[in-house]
Design an enzyme around this catalytic site. Structure first.
Site, PDB file in Angstrom:
ATOM      1  N   ASN A  40       0.835  -1.195   0.000  1.00  0.00           N
ATOM      2  CA  ASN A  40       0.000   0.000   0.000  1.00  0.00           C
ATOM      3  C   ASN A  40       0.872   1.248   0.000  1.00  0.00           C
ATOM      4  OD1 ASN A  40       0.559  -0.887   2.683  1.00  0.00           O
ATOM      5  ND2 ASN A  40      -1.195   0.204   3.514  1.00  0.00           N
ATOM      6  N   ILE A  41       0.403   2.239  -0.744  1.00  0.00           N
ATOM      7  CA  ILE A  41       1.137   3.488  -0.941  1.00  0.00           C
ATOM      8  C   ILE A  41       0.182   4.642  -0.659  1.00  0.00           C
ATOM      9  CG2 ILE A  41       2.453   4.903  -2.567  1.00  0.00           C
ATOM     10  CD1 ILE A  41       2.957   2.295  -4.183  1.00  0.00           C
ATOM     11  N   GLU A  42       0.455   5.371   0.427  1.00  0.00           N
ATOM     12  CA  GLU A  42      -0.456   6.435   0.839  1.00  0.00           C
ATOM     13  C   GLU A  42       0.017   7.788   0.321  1.00  0.00           C
ATOM     14  OE1 GLU A  42      -0.826   5.836   5.097  1.00  0.00           O
ATOM     15  OE2 GLU A  42      -2.085   4.062   4.758  1.00  0.00           O
ATOM     16  N   CYS A  51      -4.191   0.674  -2.362  1.00  0.00           N
ATOM     17  CA  CYS A  51      -4.035  -0.543  -1.558  1.00  0.00           C
ATOM     18  C   CYS A  51      -3.021  -1.495  -2.189  1.00  0.00           C
ATOM     19  CB  CYS A  51      -5.361  -1.282  -1.438  1.00  0.00           C
ATOM     20  SG  CYS A  51      -6.600  -0.432  -0.457  1.00  0.00           S
ATOM     21  N   GLU A  53      -3.313  -4.671  -2.858  1.00  0.00           N
ATOM     22  CA  GLU A  53      -3.882  -5.564  -3.876  1.00  0.00           C
ATOM     23  C   GLU A  53      -3.855  -4.897  -5.244  1.00  0.00           C
ATOM     24  OE1 GLU A  53      -5.075  -4.738  -0.928  1.00  0.00           O
ATOM     25  OE2 GLU A  53      -6.480  -6.204  -0.135  1.00  0.00           O
ATOM     26  N   CYS A  86     -10.609  -4.347   0.662  1.00  0.00           N
ATOM     27  CA  CYS A  86     -11.644  -3.311   0.700  1.00  0.00           C
ATOM     28  C   CYS A  86     -12.538  -3.420  -0.544  1.00  0.00           C
ATOM     29  CB  CYS A  86     -11.010  -1.924   0.780  1.00  0.00           C
ATOM     30  SG  CYS A  86     -10.347  -1.326  -0.787  1.00  0.00           S
ATOM     31  N   CYS A  89     -10.859  -2.664  -3.938  1.00  0.00           N
ATOM     32  CA  CYS A  89      -9.990  -3.761  -4.400  1.00  0.00           C
ATOM     33  C   CYS A  89     -10.825  -4.941  -4.890  1.00  0.00           C
ATOM     34  CB  CYS A  89      -9.030  -4.199  -3.303  1.00  0.00           C
ATOM     35  SG  CYS A  89      -7.741  -2.973  -3.022  1.00  0.00           S
TER      36      CYS A  89
END
Ligand code: THU
Length: 130
Positions: A40-42, A51, A53, A86, A89
């Site tokens: 995951n990359i915010e 996310c 996935e 989620c 995804c």
């Protein structure tokens, strides 16, 4: 499954999560045995976060991989409980992976829970609806 877990545990260190501090890794297993990772990359604009996935699937498709090439996806968190994909995804997985592809949840206790992609999004929207 042990191999996927080993890889997920390694790649989770790449998660970019300055805001949630909640790390997730996804490892796709291809039918030819190869694996492709995602984390995951915010972003400071929170809604732009991606996310694990979707990172893994977008990376795979960027390399020319097709849905028929994908055997399974492992979703790993370093918590002692399972984390389930989620809604966003699930929607992307329903389009980019086959209905019978396996979705394997894994946690820090080395526990696994396996489901089928098609069971994650009943009555979902698809290209057939367009
Ligand atoms: N997250 C994932 O990467 N995958 C999931 O299945 C659930 C949530 C991420 C998004 C965000 O970076 C963090 O976990 C907290 O929501």
């Amino acid at each position: 499954m042990k191999e996927l877990l080993k890889e997920a545990k390694k790649v989770i260190d790449n998660a970019y999560v300055p805001y949630s501090k909640f790390r997730v890794a996804a490892v796709l297993k291809l039918k030819n045995g190869k694996t492709i990772n995602g984390i995951n990359i915010e972003n400071a604009a929170y809604g732009l976060s991606n996310c694990a996935e979707r990172s893994a699937l977008f990376s795979a498709y960027s390399q020319g991989i097709k849905k028929s090439d994908i055997d399974s996806i492992m979703v790993y968190t370093d918590k002692d409980y399972f984390v389930s994909p989620c809604g966003a995804c699930r929607q992307v997985m329903s389009e980019l992976m086959e209905a019978d592809a396996k979705v394997i949840l894994a946690n820090s206790k080395d526990e696994f829970k396996t489901m089928k992609n098609k069971d994650l999004l009943p009555a979902g929207f698809s290209k057939e609806d367009l």
